[in-house]
Design an enzyme around this catalytic site. Structure first.
Site, mmCIF file in Angstrom:
data_model
loop_
_atom_site.group_PDB
_atom_site.id
_atom_site.type_symbol
_atom_site.label_atom_id
_atom_site.label_comp_id
_atom_site.label_asym_id
_atom_site.label_seq_id
_atom_site.Cartn_x
_atom_site.Cartn_y
_atom_site.Cartn_z
ATOM 1 N N HIS A 179 11.587 -13.474 -6.403
ATOM 2 C CA HIS A 179 10.770 -13.245 -5.218
ATOM 3 C C HIS A 179 11.350 -12.156 -4.310
ATOM 4 O O HIS A 179 10.662 -11.668 -3.406
ATOM 5 C CB HIS A 179 10.613 -14.549 -4.426
ATOM 6 C CG HIS A 179 9.228 -14.758 -3.901
ATOM 7 N ND1 HIS A 179 8.463 -13.747 -3.376
ATOM 8 C CD2 HIS A 179 8.460 -15.885 -3.830
ATOM 9 C CE1 HIS A 179 7.291 -14.233 -2.984
ATOM 10 N NE2 HIS A 179 7.262 -15.522 -3.260
ATOM 11 N N ASP A 226 6.099 -10.074 -4.777
ATOM 12 C CA ASP A 226 5.439 -11.248 -4.222
ATOM 13 C C ASP A 226 4.428 -11.815 -5.208
ATOM 14 O O ASP A 226 4.170 -11.242 -6.278
ATOM 15 C CB ASP A 226 4.733 -10.876 -2.911
ATOM 16 C CG ASP A 226 5.722 -10.460 -1.827
ATOM 17 O OD1 ASP A 226 6.811 -11.067 -1.754
ATOM 18 O OD2 ASP A 226 5.401 -9.530 -1.063
#
Length: 415
Positions: A392, A396
């Site tokens: 992450h 995204d």
């Protein structure tokens, strides 16, 4: 006298373990003839000799782990030879002939009792062990990983015996006055209640790398479902054309992943320290479960290969992975990883990102089941789940979701 050292079997590798010596002191050694088997978290391989001559002293016993460039053995050369390209081993330059003046004198104290490998230090720290209190069995009294593990095992046996269980129970009387001795419960608890499983260097490194990946990278996961009925039909039609290779769904999936990454270069990336690098070429890692543990050899430039080419490359990697014959170059520079968990019957999985990469995708089992098609109609279709884990920090959910949607679309268009 020349010295053979521990090679760096793969990028980021810092140490290796000698599994087995294939030559003994006094044996004749030919150039490139295997000297020993070594293992790291990347690969297990035979170490070819960079010199021709006679094996002198073995400096690292079987089972001991040492750092890269540590001396492994000496070879008395029969003639001056040029070492091969440094693909499997690095070797120190032959020492000058001992004439009492040119060669440096060895240290007066040859004891290695106070020298500990990184593996030994980490294991001792984890179990709160004072290494100075252990009588080492290694060369020069050096404490080895086996010495530390033996102490850990002994502590566990003592703890089991002391866990509220008497050392020996009283014998049970019989009506006629005879007695039947009661088994030593402590001994049973300590030896029969469990088996100590020695972990290989590969298994330990897999654990360390997975722990590092989950600790350093905030990992996210998502899954989509794809109708791969067309792929199933395509594979059935083309399977007979392949000679010597069992055509599975994996080459089709790997090819589709490689081409989808063209449109999503943000997933085809690796960390280099704090720097994130996106790569133009797709070097696709293929996760393979072997008897030694999980390995991820790489297919370079996977996007440039046909499905047939990928099938043969993957088949070769799988065969050599199970035989322990992977090469150093097979393990390097992967930019993204594919995992075929469906081969084990899995329908959903949550893989851990193969650090320092930022993404790994799995193909799950192809399952035939009824689905709604064309409005309210119901048909039997071949369905497959596709699961993606990603770092992450690097992207995204929007980018990851778009990649999965594009991969699903490409897979459903096959056939």
């Amino acid at each position: 006298m020349a010295t053979v050292t521990m090679p760096q079997l793969g990028e980021s590798v810092t140490e290796g373990t000698v599994l087995q010596w294939l030559k003994q002191p006094g044996d004749t050694v030919a150039l490139d003839e295997p000297l020993c088997e070594i293992e790291t978290e990347k690969v297990a391989a035979e170490l070819p000799s960079p010199f021709e001559g006679t094996l002198g002293e073995i400096l690292v016993p079987e089972g001991e782990t040492v750092e890269v460039d540590a001396p492994l053995c000496t070879i008395e050369e029969v003639a001056v030879s040029v070492p091969p390209e440094p693909v499997a081993a690095s070797a120190a330059v032959a020492e000058p002939a001992a004439n009492g003046t040119d060669a440096p004198s060895p240290a007066a104290d040859n004891s290695r009792a106070d020298v500990y490998s990184p593996v030994v230090q980490r294991l001792a720290a984890k179990h709160d062990i004072d290494l100075a209190a252990i009588a080492g069995s290694g060369r020069g009294g050096r404490v080895t990983r086996k010495d530390v593990q033996a102490l850990i095992d002994e502590r566990e046996r003592e703890a089991a015996a002391a866990d509220g269980i008497p050392a020996a129970a009283a014998p049970l009387p019989l009506p006629d006055g005879e007695v039947v001795p009661t088994p030593d419960v402590a001994t049973v608890a300590a030896s029969d209640a469990y088996d100590v499983v020695p972990l290989s260097a590969t298994r330990r490194k897999i654990g360390e790398n997975m722990a590092r990946s989950t600790a350093e990278a905030p990992q996210a996961w998502m899954m989509v479902e794809a109708d791969v009925s067309g792929l199933v039909d395509l594979r059935s039609r083309e399977r007979e054309r392949f000679v010597g290779v069992d055509l599975t769904y994996l080459p089709y999936f790997a090819s589709t992943v490689a081409h989808t990454l063209t449109d999503f270069p943000e997933l085809n990336a690796r960390w280099h320290g704090d720097e994130l690098r996106r790569y133009r070429r797709v070097n696709l890692g293929i996760a393979i479960a072997t008897e030694r543990g999980l390995v991820v050899p790489v297919v370079p430039n996977a996007r440039d290969l046909s499905v047939a080419g990928l099938a043969r490359r993957i088949d070769d990697l799988v065969a050599r992975a199970h035989a322990g014959k992977l090469r150093i170059e097979d393990m390097e520079a992967g930019t993204f990883t594919v995992n075929n968990t469906g081969a084990f019957g899995s329908i959903a999985s949550n893989p851990i990102v193969n650090h320092p990469q930022i993404g790994i995708v799995t193909m799950e089992r192809v399952v035939r089941r009824p689905v709604v098609v064309e409005g309210d109609a119901i048909a039997i279709r071949s369905m497959m789940n596709i699961a993606l884990s990603f770092d992450h920090r690097a992207l995204d959910g929007a980018e990851a979701g778009a990649f999965l949607a594009a991969l699903k679309e490409r897979l459903e268009a096959l056939g």
